[in-house]
Design a protein around this motif. Structure first.
Motif, PDB file in Angstrom:
ATOM      1  N   PHE A 269       0.702  -1.211   0.109  1.00 45.55           N
ATOM      2  CA  PHE A 269      -0.083   0.101  -0.010  1.00 45.55           C
ATOM      3  C   PHE A 269       0.799   0.994  -0.094  1.00 45.55           C
ATOM      4  CE2 PHE A 269       0.180  -2.009   4.002  1.00 45.55           C
ATOM      5  CZ  PHE A 269       0.722  -1.301   4.773  1.00 45.55           C
ATOM      6  N   CYS A 270       0.443   2.425   0.229  1.00 50.04           N
ATOM      7  CA  CYS A 270       1.094   3.876   0.128  1.00 50.04           C
ATOM      8  C   CYS A 270       2.388   3.726   0.834  1.00 50.04           C
ATOM      9  CB  CYS A 270       0.109   4.740   0.578  1.00 50.04           C
ATOM     10  SG  CYS A 270      -0.445   4.802   2.198  1.00 50.04           S
ATOM     11  N   GLU A 271       2.539   3.067   2.021  1.00 52.12           N
ATOM     12  CA  GLU A 271       3.950   2.894   2.529  1.00 52.12           C
ATOM     13  C   GLU A 271       5.090   2.350   1.931  1.00 52.12           C
ATOM     14  OE1 GLU A 271       3.345   1.439   6.502  1.00 52.12           O
ATOM     15  OE2 GLU A 271       2.462   3.071   7.198  1.00 52.12           O
ATOM     16  N   HIS A 272       4.594   1.232   1.237  1.00 51.13           N
ATOM     17  CA  HIS A 272       5.572   0.486   0.466  1.00 51.13           C
ATOM     18  C   HIS A 272       6.052   1.355  -0.488  1.00 51.13           C
ATOM     19  CE1 HIS A 272       3.517  -2.477   2.809  1.00 51.13           C
ATOM     20  NE2 HIS A 272       4.646  -2.980   2.674  1.00 51.13           N
ATOM     21  N   TYR A 273       5.181   1.930  -1.540  1.00 48.80           N
ATOM     22  CA  TYR A 273       5.308   2.768  -2.526  1.00 48.80           C
ATOM     23  C   TYR A 273       6.194   3.839  -2.367  1.00 48.80           C
ATOM     24  CZ  TYR A 273       2.217  -0.425  -5.226  1.00 48.80           C
ATOM     25  OH  TYR A 273       1.890  -1.701  -5.738  1.00 48.80           O
TER      26      TYR A 273
END
Length: 693
Positions: free
Chosen positions: A432-436
């Motif tokens: 999700f956004c953290e990984h990206y």
């Protein structure tokens, strides 16, 4: 013999320590009403207090209810003393003291419950109801929402009704009539008090801080985003529906909520898989510098308590409100942690140029964590940079990579170990956004492009009733900013590069909600679902108005309202004088209204009073005296004015039949009485008066 039996029971009760019977004992209904009121007052607070304190209070209330049903369970003096000791020690054991919001409330509730248990007379209940007013006020230390205020207002009216019931020597026979009597009279009192309450609310000098802000603990603030990031730190907020803030724009923003980025903490330093913000002295030469490229947007933001200093503002904030600062990395920070609702006036620009980049910032924005950038990651960046493209091209190639490769957006990302970003980019390809945001930051820094991470929120829900935008914890998001030579700091959201068909948000939310508090989901496509959704929006609009105009009625808003009323020159001393004069005027107006002659509602009495007024206009001595009955007055009137005898006979005889003899009050009989009064007026014209005796 039966009386002797009761006397022996009373004597035995006295010997057991229960004392003599109260001189003015309340009845069972009054005791039950007092127990119910206290239970309803305590119920919202029990969720805020320690479980063992709640168990003690619930046990005392249960004993009180049982003693109402079975008076033999009423505890004596010794047991009451023991329970009082246990209640105090229970609070000390739960909180290690009695100072503070929660411990003080726990002690107050415990003692009020014990007071109800020992109540024996109506005087005891009156004292209890007065103390109950403090319990109602304490509620607002924990929750100042509109719905809590409405509940407390209803309980306050009910307590006043019970106070009135305790003061009456006799009561109506039925419970319905008794409730109507108490609540009806109390409702009239409340209506009479509202104008004075409004005067005090508008004119009472506002303080710079709430009157009850004692600087003690506030353990009930809502914790939102952290000021650091590593994979897994945001997903718990995605399933939380708690509000972050409400925003009202001065003019419509002109772009959809899907493009609203609400800026929070800015992260620079990468240590392992974790990104953290800069320390206060890391960038001494950095200054906030933003050049708006479009018309700035001004708006009001009502922030929920977070126990953090950052102020989430629409990206990009242009200036800091009072009590805050705009840092060199363009983050708004309050002077102190936001531990209660705060209202800020903010200005932001959707299109901007932020070109500030000091040497210290450049070093921090290109630093890489040791042993976390693998050969595969470096080889990927090398392919993008093989033809020595400008930074903009490298950024675009990275976004195309996320879009072209089978990357998926899901909140159920697996644990990726120590080399989390390498596993995310080449093996799992789900996150999700953290990984990206974290992976994109490492890739850009490997290419030598200064990059930082911004945490905040994306989107919001517009309420059509109030016009406000509600931002929830479920909108938590992470994105990046890259520094480009010709553009300065530029927002890049790598999560948005994922193809729409590879976004799995709903299924992830459903799975993540398994361990979360129960929440009902209603299908908004159905008529019932649409109705519930509209009711939810209306309730939220009412609550927003309550927070803005009642809870948030600050000194600034008071002065603005007074200026609109032409009273802007009044300050503290002037407001006190204005409040006193206006309050006195309200009380005088009510006094004159209450002192007015009561309007006659009985048609028979109204016709007879009209007869008396006509006699008074002829000669004041002809009217009925206070000590005269209608027949005695009639005899004196006929003796004084024989010419009025026929007309007076018709009026008085009709009145006596209808008022005292129980004659039918039908339309015909009432018409005869009114006709007789009218005939008296016609007969009086042109007739000379004899002197009354």
């Amino acid at each position: 013999m039966q009386r002797s039996h009761h006397a022996r029971k009373d004597a035995a009760a006295t010997q057991r320590g229960r004392g003599t019977p109260a001189a003015d004992p309340p009845d069972r209904r009054q005791l039950t009403a007092a127990a119910l009121l206290l239970a309803l007052c305590a119920l919202p607070l029990l969720a805020e207090l320690d479980a063992q304190v709640g168990a003690f209070i619930a046990g005392v209330l249960a004993l009180r209810v049982a003693a109402i049903r079975w008076p033999g369970l009423q505890p004596g003096v010794l047991l009451l003393g023991l329970l009082t000791l246990v209640g105090g020690l229970n609070v000390l054991d739960a909180y290690r003291g009695v100072a503070g919001q929660a411990p003080g409330t726990a002690l107050l509730l415990s003692m009020v419950a014990l007071k109800l248990l020992e109540a024996r007379s109506k005087r005891d209940l009156r004292v209890l109801l007065l103390v109950l007013g403090f319990v109602l006020v304490v509620q607002f230390l924990f929750d100042d929402s509109l719905w809590r205020a409405l509940l407390m207002a209803a309980l306050l009216v009910a307590s006043f009704a019970l106070l009135r019931d305790l003061s009456l020597p006799t009561h109506p026979a039925t419970l319905t009539a008794r409730l109507r009597e108490g609540l009806g009279r109390t409702g009239v009192m409340v209506i009479q008090a509202l104008p004075l309450a409004l005067v005090l609310f508008v004119f009472f000098p506002r303080l710079s801080a709430p009157l009850w802000d004692l600087g003690l603990d506030n353990a009930h603030a809502i914790t939102g985003l952290k000021d650091w990031l590593e994979p897994g730190s945001v997903k718990d907020l995605v399933v939380s529906g708690e509000p972050v803030m409400r925003v009202r724009f001065d003019t419509p923003p002109g772009f959809p909520t899907e493009q609203m980025y609400w800026r929070g903490p800015v992260l620079w330093h990468a240590e392992g898989n974790r990104f953290e913000p800069a320390a206060p002295g890391d960038f001494p030469a950095a200054e906030a510098s933003v050049e708006p490229l479009s018309e700035p947007l001004t708006y009001t933001a009502l922030l929920e308590p977070s126990e953090q200093r950052w102020i989430t503002a629409l990206d990009m904030p242009l200036s800091a409100p009072r009590g805050a600062e705009l840092t060199g990395d363009l983050q708004l920070l309050a002077d102190r942690p936001i531990d209660d609702r705060q209202l800020y006036r903010l200005t932001s620009a959707r299109d901007y140029r932020a070109a500030q980049l000091t040497l210290d910032q450049e070093q921090a924005a290109t630093a890489l964590p040791a042993d976390k950038v693998t050969p595969r990651m470096r080889a990927l960046v090398a392919r993008w940079s093989a033809d020595d493209p400008p930074p903009e091209t490298v950024v675009q190639r990275a976004l195309e990579h996320f879009n072209r490769e089978p990357f998926r957006y899901s909140l159920l990302a697996p644990d990726m170990g120590e080399l989390a970003m390498d596993a995310f980019l080449f093996d799992a390809q789900v996150g999700f956004c953290e990984h990206y945001a974290a992976a994109f930051t490492l890739l850009m820094r490997t290419a030598g492009i200064p990059t930082r991470i911004v945490l905040g929120y994306l989107g919001g829900e517009r309420n059509p009733y109030s016009g406000d935008y509600l931002v929830r914890q479920s909108e938590a998001h992470a994105w990046t900013e890259v520094w480009l030579p010709d553009q300065g700091w530029t927002r890049v959201d790598p999560t948005a590069a994922v193809a729409a068909e590879r976004v799995d948000a709903d299924g992830s939310l459903s799975a993540l909600g398994a361990n979360a508090p129960a929440r009902f989901r209603v299908d908004s496509a159905s008529p019932v679902g649409r109705l519930i959704y509209q009711l939810h929006l209306a309730a939220d609009a009412f609550d927003a108005a309550w927070q803005s105009w009642v809870v948030g009625f600050s000194r600034f808003k008071q002065q603005r309202l007074l200026a609109n009323l032409g009273l802007g020159r009044f300050r503290e001393a002037g407001l006190v004088a204005l409040m006193a004069l206006t309050g006195a005027g309200v009380m005088l107006a009510w006094g004159l209204w209450l002192a007015r002659p009561s309007r006659e509602t009985d048609p028979v009495a109204a016709a007879y009073n009209q007869f008396q007024r006509r006699l008074r206009r002829m000669d004041s001595r002809l009217a009925r005296r206070p000590d005269e009955g209608p027949l005695d007055h009639h005899a004196r009137l006929v003796a004084a004015r024989p010419d009025l005898a026929a007309g007076a006979d018709a009026v008085v005889h009709a009145y006596v039949r209808l008022r005292y003899a129980g004659a039918d009050r039908g339309a015909d009989n009432l018409r005869r009485l009114r006709d007789a009064v009218g005939a008296l007026r016609r007969r009086r014209l042109g007739v000379s008066a004899a002197k009354p005796r």
